[in-house]
Design a protein around this motif. Sequence first.
Motif, PDB file in Angstrom:
ATOM      1  N   PRO A   1      68.932  34.908  32.691  1.00  0.00           N
ATOM      2  CA  PRO A   1      68.746  36.372  32.719  1.00  0.00           C
ATOM      3  C   PRO A   1      69.942  37.092  32.085  1.00  0.00           C
ATOM      4  O   PRO A   1      71.095  36.666  32.204  1.00  0.00           O
ATOM      5  CB  PRO A   1      68.641  36.682  34.212  1.00  0.00           C
ATOM      6  CG  PRO A   1      68.233  35.385  34.851  1.00  0.00           C
ATOM      7  CD  PRO A   1      68.892  34.313  34.036  1.00  0.00           C
TER       8      PRO A   1
ATOM      9  N   GLN B   1      59.059  40.444  24.778  1.00  0.00           N
ATOM     10  CA  GLN B   1      59.997  39.632  25.546  1.00  0.00           C
ATOM     11  C   GLN B   1      61.175  40.435  26.094  1.00  0.00           C
ATOM     12  O   GLN B   1      62.073  39.856  26.701  1.00  0.00           O
ATOM     13  CB  GLN B   1      60.513  38.487  24.666  1.00  0.00           C
ATOM     14  CG  GLN B   1      59.436  37.449  24.343  1.00  0.00           C
ATOM     15  CD  GLN B   1      59.991  36.297  23.535  1.00  0.00           C
ATOM     16  OE1 GLN B   1      60.558  36.495  22.464  1.00  0.00           O
ATOM     17  NE2 GLN B   1      59.850  35.106  24.071  1.00  0.00           N
TER      18      GLN B   1
ATOM     19  N   GLN C   1      62.486  44.539  27.787  1.00  0.00           N
ATOM     20  CA  GLN C   1      62.233  45.918  28.193  1.00  0.00           C
ATOM     21  C   GLN C   1      63.413  46.757  27.712  1.00  0.00           C
ATOM     22  O   GLN C   1      64.570  46.371  27.890  1.00  0.00           O
ATOM     23  CB  GLN C   1      62.100  46.035  29.707  1.00  0.00           C
ATOM     24  CG  GLN C   1      60.853  45.383  30.269  1.00  0.00           C
ATOM     25  CD  GLN C   1      60.761  45.528  31.770  1.00  0.00           C
ATOM     26  OE1 GLN C   1      61.712  45.987  32.421  1.00  0.00           O
ATOM     27  NE2 GLN C   1      59.621  45.137  32.329  1.00  0.00           N
TER      28      GLN C   1
ATOM     29  N   TYR D   1      66.704  44.669  28.564  1.00  0.00           N
ATOM     30  CA  TYR D   1      66.585  43.666  29.622  1.00  0.00           C
ATOM     31  C   TYR D   1      65.648  42.557  29.137  1.00  0.00           C
ATOM     32  O   TYR D   1      64.514  42.806  28.750  1.00  0.00           O
ATOM     33  CB  TYR D   1      66.034  44.325  30.888  1.00  0.00           C
ATOM     34  CG  TYR D   1      65.717  43.352  32.003  1.00  0.00           C
ATOM     35  CD1 TYR D   1      66.728  42.617  32.627  1.00  0.00           C
ATOM     36  CD2 TYR D   1      64.405  43.194  32.457  1.00  0.00           C
ATOM     37  CE1 TYR D   1      66.444  41.740  33.638  1.00  0.00           C
ATOM     38  CE2 TYR D   1      64.113  42.310  33.480  1.00  0.00           C
ATOM     39  CZ  TYR D   1      65.133  41.575  34.066  1.00  0.00           C
ATOM     40  OH  TYR D   1      64.853  40.695  35.070  1.00  0.00           O
ATOM     41  N   TYR D   2      66.148  41.287  29.138  1.00  0.00           N
ATOM     42  CA  TYR D   2      65.356  40.150  28.663  1.00  0.00           C
ATOM     43  C   TYR D   2      64.419  39.670  29.772  1.00  0.00           C
ATOM     44  O   TYR D   2      64.857  39.342  30.875  1.00  0.00           O
ATOM     45  CB  TYR D   2      66.271  39.002  28.224  1.00  0.00           C
ATOM     46  CG  TYR D   2      67.145  39.356  27.048  1.00  0.00           C
ATOM     47  CD1 TYR D   2      66.683  39.178  25.753  1.00  0.00           C
ATOM     48  CD2 TYR D   2      68.418  39.908  27.229  1.00  0.00           C
ATOM     49  CE1 TYR D   2      67.471  39.517  24.666  1.00  0.00           C
ATOM     50  CE2 TYR D   2      69.212  40.259  26.141  1.00  0.00           C
ATOM     51  CZ  TYR D   2      68.733  40.062  24.868  1.00  0.00           C
ATOM     52  OH  TYR D   2      69.500  40.404  23.784  1.00  0.00           O
ATOM     53  N   THR D   3      63.133  39.630  29.466  1.00  0.00           N
ATOM     54  CA  THR D   3      62.119  39.298  30.483  1.00  0.00           C
ATOM     55  C   THR D   3      61.441  37.952  30.279  1.00  0.00           C
ATOM     56  O   THR D   3      60.812  37.433  31.189  1.00  0.00           O
ATOM     57  CB  THR D   3      61.021  40.367  30.490  1.00  0.00           C
ATOM     58  OG1 THR D   3      60.395  40.408  29.203  1.00  0.00           O
ATOM     59  CG2 THR D   3      61.618  41.736  30.809  1.00  0.00           C
ATOM     60  N   SER D   4      61.500  37.377  29.072  1.00  0.00           N
ATOM     61  CA  SER D   4      60.744  36.160  28.774  1.00  0.00           C
ATOM     62  C   SER D   4      61.409  34.935  29.385  1.00  0.00           C
ATOM     63  O   SER D   4      62.636  34.807  29.364  1.00  0.00           O
ATOM     64  CB  SER D   4      60.641  35.969  27.259  1.00  0.00           C
ATOM     65  OG  SER D   4      60.049  34.725  26.976  1.00  0.00           O
TER      66      SER D   4
ATOM     67  N   THR E   1      63.596  32.928  25.809  1.00  0.00           N
ATOM     68  CA  THR E   1      63.926  34.068  24.967  1.00  0.00           C
ATOM     69  C   THR E   1      64.452  33.664  23.609  1.00  0.00           C
ATOM     70  O   THR E   1      64.640  34.501  22.748  1.00  0.00           O
ATOM     71  CB  THR E   1      64.983  34.957  25.659  1.00  0.00           C
ATOM     72  OG1 THR E   1      66.147  34.181  25.909  1.00  0.00           O
ATOM     73  CG2 THR E   1      64.437  35.510  26.959  1.00  0.00           C
TER      74      THR E   1
END
Length: 431
Positions: free
Chosen positions: A15, A40, A42, A79-82, A85
Amino acid sequence: MAFIGNTPTTQAFTPAVDYFSGNGSTTAFTLSRPVASVAQVQVVIDNVAQNPSSAYTISGSTITFTSAPLSGTNNIYVYYTSPITQVIAPGQGTVTNVALDVYGSSGTGAENLPSGTTAQRPGSPVAGANRFNSTTGFAEYYTGTQWATYGSISPTSVSYLIVAGGGSGGSSITSNYAGGGGGAGGLLTGTQAVSAGTSYTVTVGAGGTGVTGAVGANGSNSSFTPVSTAAVGGGYGGITSATSGNSGGSGGGGTFSGTANGGSATSGQGYAGGSGNATNGVGAGGGGAGAVGVSVTSANAGNGGVGLANPITGSTTGQLVSSTYYVAGGGGGGNYVGTGGSGGNGGGGAGGLGAGSVSVGTAGTPNTGGGGGGGGTANSAAYAGGNGGSGVVIVSYSSSYKLASATGTYTQTASGGNYIFTFTGSGTITF
């Protein structure tokens, strides 16, 4: 384990949030990691979520906004969500000839296949597996049943074995006169030059048919068209004073008569049949590819002449005797008082038994060219000689060349570094 793309250790998700400060004019910002899609991440500017379909685009590790964010300190965050990534390299459909070219950057060099000896081939390959065989010096692929060599290099010469059909054994007749053994089919073997792309005809001769109370039949010829000479069918066995053993690839055995000699053989293809005599009503043995048929002595029926060992390395065609495969054995002569003569090694049929026993001659073994056994007598009845065994044609060459195509009745195997085509019926082969 081999793989294409990123190493497995870089694929785990960690994260993270990237912060940027807008200045009212900058639209492109560098992310701390590449992503494959706007889905991927936000993105929020001044606490307002941005629409990924219109507010920004992402290419690798660069995010570009449609409009420059307003000035502020860390007023932009990504913000990385995948779960994954990182962009997987190479991407789908992106591997080109250039990428595979390990000898340059033009895409016209070469790639390296796995390389190893014949002994190092994988133990359980699947169809389509390919490698470079350092033992043979050729690239090869697995067909699903065997390893075959890539390329269009055809053999310039092949080894061959041609055996014609064996002759039938002679019939016995009433009055206690047994028949002579049938001669083996003629045998030819050697090395023959061939041409790439030429279709060659293969003919496999049938064995002669035994009959009751009458003259039998010679076997039919076998041939392989680049070889100029055909293998000649074996001669039928004699039938008392009516006829001597007939000539053929190997000659048929004679029987009871002062003139019932064994049939002669074709030069270079076999041997003559044994001779009968005017004293004993038993049959002589038919000739084999390796020896003459045994002539009548006293009341003993003659054995068939022995055949020859199959000369094609790795072939299992023929009669197995003490770990060796034999072909083209002569048929044994029939008897009227005892045991018939034995068939010669190489598929020759045994002669019929004498009084009190069923006395039809034994047929020669199919696809050996063995001669049929002569008919014996029982209770003064006539019994047929055995049918001759059908012939066979075998073609073999190094598996370092491409695999030939064939039609007709045949099997194809690989053994000892050779391809082996065994024709048990007529067909064609193209190298």
